[in-house]
Design a protein around this motif. Structure first.
Motif, PDB file in Angstrom:
ATOM      1  N   ARG A   1       0.870  -1.329   0.258  1.00 18.66           N
ATOM      2  CA  ARG A   1      -0.031   0.151  -0.072  1.00 18.66           C
ATOM      3  C   ARG A   1       0.768   1.168  -0.041  1.00 18.66           C
ATOM      4  O   ARG A   1       2.005   0.961   0.301  1.00 18.66           O
ATOM      5  N   LYS A   2       0.198   2.346  -0.316  1.00 20.39           N
ATOM      6  CA  LYS A   2       1.005   3.720  -0.376  1.00 20.39           C
ATOM      7  C   LYS A   2       1.562   3.928   1.357  1.00 20.39           C
ATOM      8  O   LYS A   2       0.676   3.382   2.060  1.00 20.39           O
ATOM      9  N   ILE A   3       2.646   4.442   1.391  1.00 20.45           N
ATOM     10  CA  ILE A   3       3.029   4.694   2.911  1.00 20.45           C
ATOM     11  C   ILE A   3       2.419   6.341   3.192  1.00 20.45           C
ATOM     12  O   ILE A   3       2.371   7.093   2.436  1.00 20.45           O
ATOM     13  N   ARG A   4       2.418   6.349   4.595  1.00 23.46           N
ATOM     14  CA  ARG A   4       1.826   7.407   5.133  1.00 23.46           C
ATOM     15  C   ARG A   4       2.847   8.277   5.344  1.00 23.46           C
ATOM     16  O   ARG A   4       2.855   9.647   4.838  1.00 23.46           O
ATOM     17  N   GLU A   5       3.973   7.970   5.647  1.00 20.15           N
ATOM     18  CA  GLU A   5       4.778   8.896   6.098  1.00 20.15           C
ATOM     19  C   GLU A   5       6.192   8.081   5.958  1.00 20.15           C
ATOM     20  O   GLU A   5       6.427   6.747   6.202  1.00 20.15           O
ATOM     21  N   GLY A   6       7.218   8.908   5.216  1.00 23.62           N
ATOM     22  CA  GLY A   6       8.458   7.966   5.188  1.00 23.62           C
ATOM     23  C   GLY A   6       9.340   8.600   3.916  1.00 23.62           C
ATOM     24  O   GLY A   6       9.229   9.664   3.338  1.00 23.62           O
ATOM     25  N   THR A   7       9.959   7.658   3.427  1.00 22.50           N
ATOM     26  CA  THR A   7      10.907   8.029   2.348  1.00 22.50           C
ATOM     27  C   THR A   7      10.910   7.171   1.191  1.00 22.50           C
ATOM     28  O   THR A   7      10.931   5.801   1.245  1.00 22.50           O
ATOM     29  N   VAL A   8      10.826   7.495  -0.062  1.00 21.59           N
ATOM     30  CA  VAL A   8      11.024   6.805  -1.337  1.00 21.59           C
ATOM     31  C   VAL A   8      12.044   7.061  -2.106  1.00 21.59           C
ATOM     32  O   VAL A   8      12.304   8.253  -2.507  1.00 21.59           O
TER      33      VAL A   8
ATOM     34  N   ARG B   1      10.745   6.612   8.166  1.00 25.80           N
ATOM     35  CA  ARG B   1      12.244   6.862   8.426  1.00 25.80           C
ATOM     36  C   ARG B   1      12.513   7.910   7.349  1.00 25.80           C
ATOM     37  O   ARG B   1      12.328   8.053   6.137  1.00 25.80           O
ATOM     38  N   HIS B   2      13.485   8.793   7.793  1.00 27.18           N
ATOM     39  CA  HIS B   2      14.028   9.909   7.183  1.00 27.18           C
ATOM     40  C   HIS B   2      15.588   9.970   7.105  1.00 27.18           C
ATOM     41  O   HIS B   2      15.913   9.353   8.008  1.00 27.18           O
ATOM     42  N   LEU B   3      15.975  10.572   6.112  1.00 27.49           N
ATOM     43  CA  LEU B   3      17.588  10.299   5.713  1.00 27.49           C
ATOM     44  C   LEU B   3      18.336  11.506   6.262  1.00 27.49           C
ATOM     45  O   LEU B   3      17.893  12.608   6.293  1.00 27.49           O
ATOM     46  N   ARG B   4      19.115  11.220   6.915  1.00 27.64           N
ATOM     47  CA  ARG B   4      20.223  12.178   7.347  1.00 27.64           C
ATOM     48  C   ARG B   4      21.265  12.650   6.089  1.00 27.64           C
ATOM     49  O   ARG B   4      21.501  11.739   5.210  1.00 27.64           O
ATOM     50  N   PRO B   5      21.695  13.831   6.201  1.00 31.93           N
ATOM     51  CA  PRO B   5      22.474  14.173   5.011  1.00 31.93           C
ATOM     52  C   PRO B   5      23.615  13.352   4.626  1.00 31.93           C
ATOM     53  O   PRO B   5      23.900  13.000   3.517  1.00 31.93           O
ATOM     54  N   GLU B   6      24.234  12.821   5.682  1.00 31.27           N
ATOM     55  CA  GLU B   6      25.342  11.952   5.299  1.00 31.27           C
ATOM     56  C   GLU B   6      25.023  10.864   4.634  1.00 31.27           C
ATOM     57  O   GLU B   6      25.654  10.000   3.985  1.00 31.27           O
ATOM     58  N   GLU B   7      23.662  10.183   4.869  1.00 25.26           N
ATOM     59  CA  GLU B   7      23.206   9.007   4.585  1.00 25.26           C
ATOM     60  C   GLU B   7      22.749   9.484   3.005  1.00 25.26           C
ATOM     61  O   GLU B   7      23.185   8.375   2.178  1.00 25.26           O
ATOM     62  N   VAL B   8      22.507  10.565   2.703  1.00 23.00           N
ATOM     63  CA  VAL B   8      21.953  10.777   1.208  1.00 23.00           C
ATOM     64  C   VAL B   8      23.381  10.857   0.532  1.00 23.00           C
ATOM     65  O   VAL B   8      23.516  10.452  -0.563  1.00 23.00           O
ATOM     66  N   ASN B   9      24.414  11.188   1.090  1.00 21.20           N
ATOM     67  CA  ASN B   9      25.648  11.528   0.270  1.00 21.20           C
ATOM     68  C   ASN B   9      26.444  10.202   0.113  1.00 21.20           C
ATOM     69  O   ASN B   9      26.997   9.775  -0.832  1.00 21.20           O
ATOM     70  N   LYS B  10      26.118   9.177   1.180  1.00 17.02           N
ATOM     71  CA  LYS B  10      26.420   7.913   0.893  1.00 17.02           C
ATOM     72  C   LYS B  10      25.996   7.257  -0.389  1.00 17.02           C
ATOM     73  O   LYS B  10      26.435   6.346  -1.167  1.00 17.02           O
ATOM     74  N   ILE B  11      24.411   7.558  -0.411  1.00 13.03           N
ATOM     75  CA  ILE B  11      23.788   6.842  -1.413  1.00 13.03           C
ATOM     76  C   ILE B  11      24.056   7.409  -2.722  1.00 13.03           C
ATOM     77  O   ILE B  11      24.499   6.750  -3.868  1.00 13.03           O
TER      78      ILE B  11
END
Ligand SMILES: Nc1ncnc2c1ncn2[C@@H]1O[C@H](COP(=O)(O)OP(=O)(O)OP(=O)(O)O)[C@@H](O)[C@H]1O
Ligand SMILES: [Mg+2]
Ligand SMILES: [Zn+2]
Lengths: 151, 319
Positions: free
Chosen positions: A2-9, A57-67
């Protein structure tokens, strides 16, 4: 799912890298988060792509950089109340600090008990090549993937 | 917008970590200063440009030549030196980390000269210290002041660094003098650069990349004999036995990279100059020493005036 209500895609992940993205985020499934992984679906921009959806779950900036290091085409969508409220492309910083370790055993960043952070400059984005600021060692895209998700 | 500082100002309080930290014009300014120092040394009229300064010589790795030439350079200009070498360093540090040792020296001295076996140690020290840090060798990576005196010597011998054909021979992978010399050439316009080494000891990727970026015509080869006849400068470095997993491989390589008088007389141009950062083991046979080819003793002597020039520029004491 199902669609998520809150989080990260995390969308537009190069095909086959979805599990690597989860690994980088330290998500193994045992945390109890609801996670959907979609692999090898058609994409207009990429031909094929993977998608990862993580509830609450939301991502921290350093997690975004790692991705950005392993999935430079990824977009991060923040979902609130079922809607995408923010969308950003991952962006490789010009200097990568703390994320990767220098493979050279006699690099000063590998010396025990020194207050020093490993630091790499981006030599090229495509193909990705990084260089240790301290010892000059060059890391290729394969080295980076190997180190971040290896074995 | 171009905002080029005059060289005398850009040298002021500079860290010297890699030869690539400097521009061609900054190096040429250094060579002018070194020529001046050399003349004053010969005349016995060196002014005490660095009177009252204290220079720390932090040689965590043993060194004779480089340390003595820095010490001589500092003293000729009237500076005092403090410091330690090799084994001593261990007791000085007593398990202290590098950052703390550097902070201590930074508190005592006006500049720090450092040699260390870890690559990147000098850059790290420069980040920690407020005073200028001069890299006298960090692991296998850089030895910028060696490259400075090498180029100065070429300029003295040929009147120019551009337009010559260079051969760099030996351990190009782990030898920091060779690496720094090759990197230094990318700031100039050599006609061609031959990198002569066994495959195991080829120059590192990051060094080759700089050659390509600079658009320098270069070629990697295993055979000195094949290229010797084209060379103006042959820069010889030591091949270390311990780099070879198989001792018999070393014996083969060693033999093929021995520069002898006979080889030079058979194959080299008469103008060829042979350089070597020294100390040599047996890669240049002694019978070369009194030939017109030998430039390595001149090169070694140039260590003092070039380092005097470097110190004087960093302290803004020469213009
Ligand atoms: N509430 C939700 N739950 C789960 N997935 C969602 C939710 N909202 C959007 N998505 C997914 O997030 C991604 C981005 O959504 P969006 O509606 O912005 O699509 P888009 O217009 O195709 O975006 P893009 O231009 O980035 O491709 C899509 O893969 C979509 O399926
Ligand atoms: Mg889409
Ligand atoms: Zn390193």
């Amino acid at each position: 799912m199902r669609k998520i209500r809150e989080g990260t895609v995390i969308d537009h992940i190069p095909a086959g890298r979805a599990l690597a993205v989860l690994k980088i985020l330290g998500i193994s499934g045992e945390e109890g988060l609801r996670v959907a992984v979609v692999m090898n679906v058609e994409s207009r921009k990429l031909g094929k792509k993977d998608i990862v959806k993580i509830e609450n779950r939301h991502l921290r900036p350093e997690e975004v950089n790692k991705i950005a290091l392993i999935a430079p085409t990824a977009t991060i969508n923040i979902v609130k109340d079922y809607d995408v409220v923010e969308k950003k492309r991952v962006e490789l910083p010009s200097v990568i600090e703390n994320i990767l370790r220098c493979p050279n055993p006699t690099c000063i960043t590998r010396k025990p008990r020194e207050p020093i952070k490993p630091r790499f400059r981006v030599l090229s984005k495509n193909p990705l090549r990084l260089q240790c600021v301290y010892c000059g060692t060059i890391l290729t895209a394969e080295d980076i993937v190997e180190q971040l998700i290896g074995g | 917008m171009s905002e080029t500082k005059p060289d005398s100002i850009s040298w002021l309080s500079r860290d010297v970590v890699s030869i690539l930290d400097f521009s061609r014009s900054e190096l040429e300014y250094l060579f002018d200063a070194a020529t001046w120092m050399k003349r004053r040394l010969r005349e016995g009229s060196v002014p005490r440009l660095l009177g009252g300064k204290v220079i720390a010589l932090a040689f965590f790795e043993p060194s004779t030549r480089t340390r003595l030439s820095f010490e001589t350079a500092a003293k000729r200009l009237g500076a005092e030196t403090i410091g330690f070498t090799g084994e001593e360093a261990i007791s000085v540090a007593k398990g202290e980390n590098l950052a703390d040792t550097i902070r201590m020296l930074d508190g005592y001295a006006d500049a720090i000269v450092i040699r260390h076996r870890y690559e990147g140690a000098a850059l790290y020290a420069a980040e920690v210290a407020e005073h200028p840090v001069i890299n006298a060798g960090d692991g296998k990576q850089h030895h910028p002041t060696q490259a400075m005196l090498d180029l100065f010597t070429v300029k003295e011998l040929f009147g120019a660094i551009d337009g010559l054909v260079y051969g760099v021979l030996g351990d190009l992978r782990y030898g920091r003098a060779a690496s720094s010399f090759i990197l230094a050439l990318t700031l100039f316009k050599p006609r061609r650069v031959y990198l002569v080494s066994p495959p195991l000891l080829r120059a590192r990727d990051e060094v080759l990349e700089k050659l390509r970026e600079a658009g320098i015509s270069y070629e990697e080869t295993e055979s000195l004999e094949e290229v010797l006849g084209e060379l103006d400068v042959l820069y010889v470095t030591r091949i270390q036995r311990e780099r070879f997993p198989d001792p018999s491989e070393y014996e083969k390589v060693k033999g093929s990279y021995r520069v002898t008088r006979r080889l030079l007389e058979e194959r080299a141009k008469p103008e060829l100059k042979v350089m070597h950062p020294l100390p040599r083991v047996d890669e240049i046979s002694f019978d070369v020493d009194d030939t017109r080819y030998a430039a390595y003793f001149l090169q070694a002597r140039n260590g003092v005036p070039v380092r005097m020039a470097l110190l004087a520029l960093i302290f803004g004491a020469w213009r």
